[in-house]
Design an enzyme around this catalytic site. Structure first.
Site, mmCIF file in Angstrom:
data_model
loop_
_atom_site.group_PDB
_atom_site.id
_atom_site.type_symbol
_atom_site.label_atom_id
_atom_site.label_comp_id
_atom_site.label_asym_id
_atom_site.label_seq_id
_atom_site.Cartn_x
_atom_site.Cartn_y
_atom_site.Cartn_z
ATOM 1 N N HIS A 50 0.983 -1.158 0.098
ATOM 2 C CA HIS A 50 0.047 0.096 -0.319
ATOM 3 C C HIS A 50 0.759 0.931 -0.172
ATOM 4 C CE1 HIS A 50 -4.130 -1.747 1.861
ATOM 5 N NE2 HIS A 50 -3.590 -2.555 1.113
ATOM 6 N N GLU A 52 0.956 3.853 1.430
ATOM 7 C CA GLU A 52 1.476 4.600 2.832
ATOM 8 C C GLU A 52 2.407 3.479 3.355
ATOM 9 O OE1 GLU A 52 -1.876 3.640 2.167
ATOM 10 O OE2 GLU A 52 -3.582 4.215 3.195
ATOM 11 N N CYS A 80 -6.148 2.213 5.819
ATOM 12 C CA CYS A 80 -6.945 1.049 6.233
ATOM 13 C C CYS A 80 -6.624 0.113 7.869
ATOM 14 C CB CYS A 80 -6.914 -0.164 4.716
ATOM 15 S SG CYS A 80 -4.759 -0.693 5.355
ATOM 16 N N CYS A 83 -2.207 0.203 7.167
ATOM 17 C CA CYS A 83 -2.268 1.659 7.245
ATOM 18 C C CYS A 83 -2.351 2.006 8.581
ATOM 19 C CB CYS A 83 -2.136 1.598 6.047
ATOM 20 S SG CYS A 83 -1.451 0.982 4.633
#
Length: 144
Positions: A50, A52, A80, A83
């Site tokens: 991801h 992040e 999410c 993250c």
């Protein structure tokens, strides 16, 4: 936020393996950009890739320290749970995000992981920054 949005749009625009247009930027305490990343799950086949997480990894590597105290993470979509947990573990001081994620958001929509008083660190949060633009990028991607 515009740097994060540009990174996300670039990832979505890859011809061979387009990814969800989420971008992230880490700023040091002086406001200097130390890392920029976009989702790379499709590109790498890594479920943890991801934006992040990648931005935090790159910032920690560049800073030579996993603790990113005083740093700000700017991301185009509400993080999410994975993250949000990484934000807490990295000791990020401030989280700024664009679009809310009613299906998986773990900062405001479903949970509030980064400000949970049971955890060892709490992060200041500001959501909805350039929300219209960030949301439009996601809607356009999923509309294709």
């Amino acid at each position: 936020m515009r740097l994060a949005l540009a990174a996300g749009l670039a990832a979505a625009g890859r011809a061979d393996r387009p990814d969800v247009p989420v971008g992230a930027v880490v700023l040091d305490p002086t406001g200097t950009v130390v890392a920029i990343a976009a989702n790379e799950r499709e590109l790498t086949g890594d479920p943890t890739a991801h934006a992040e997480v990648l931005a935090l990894r790159r910032a920690a590597e560049r800073q030579g320290e996993w603790r990113l105290a005083g740093h700000t993470l700017v991301v185009t979509l509400e993080p999410c749970t994975m993250c949000a947990g990484a934000v807490v573990l990295a000791r990020i001081e401030r989280l700024v995000f664009g679009a809310y994620d009613p299906k998986a958001g773990a900062v405001a929509s479903l949970f509030d992981v980064v400000r949970d008083p049971r955890l060892p660190h709490r992060t200041d949060v500001r959501g909805g920054i350039l929300e219209t633009e960030c949301g439009a990028a996601l809607r356009s991607f999923f509309g294709r």
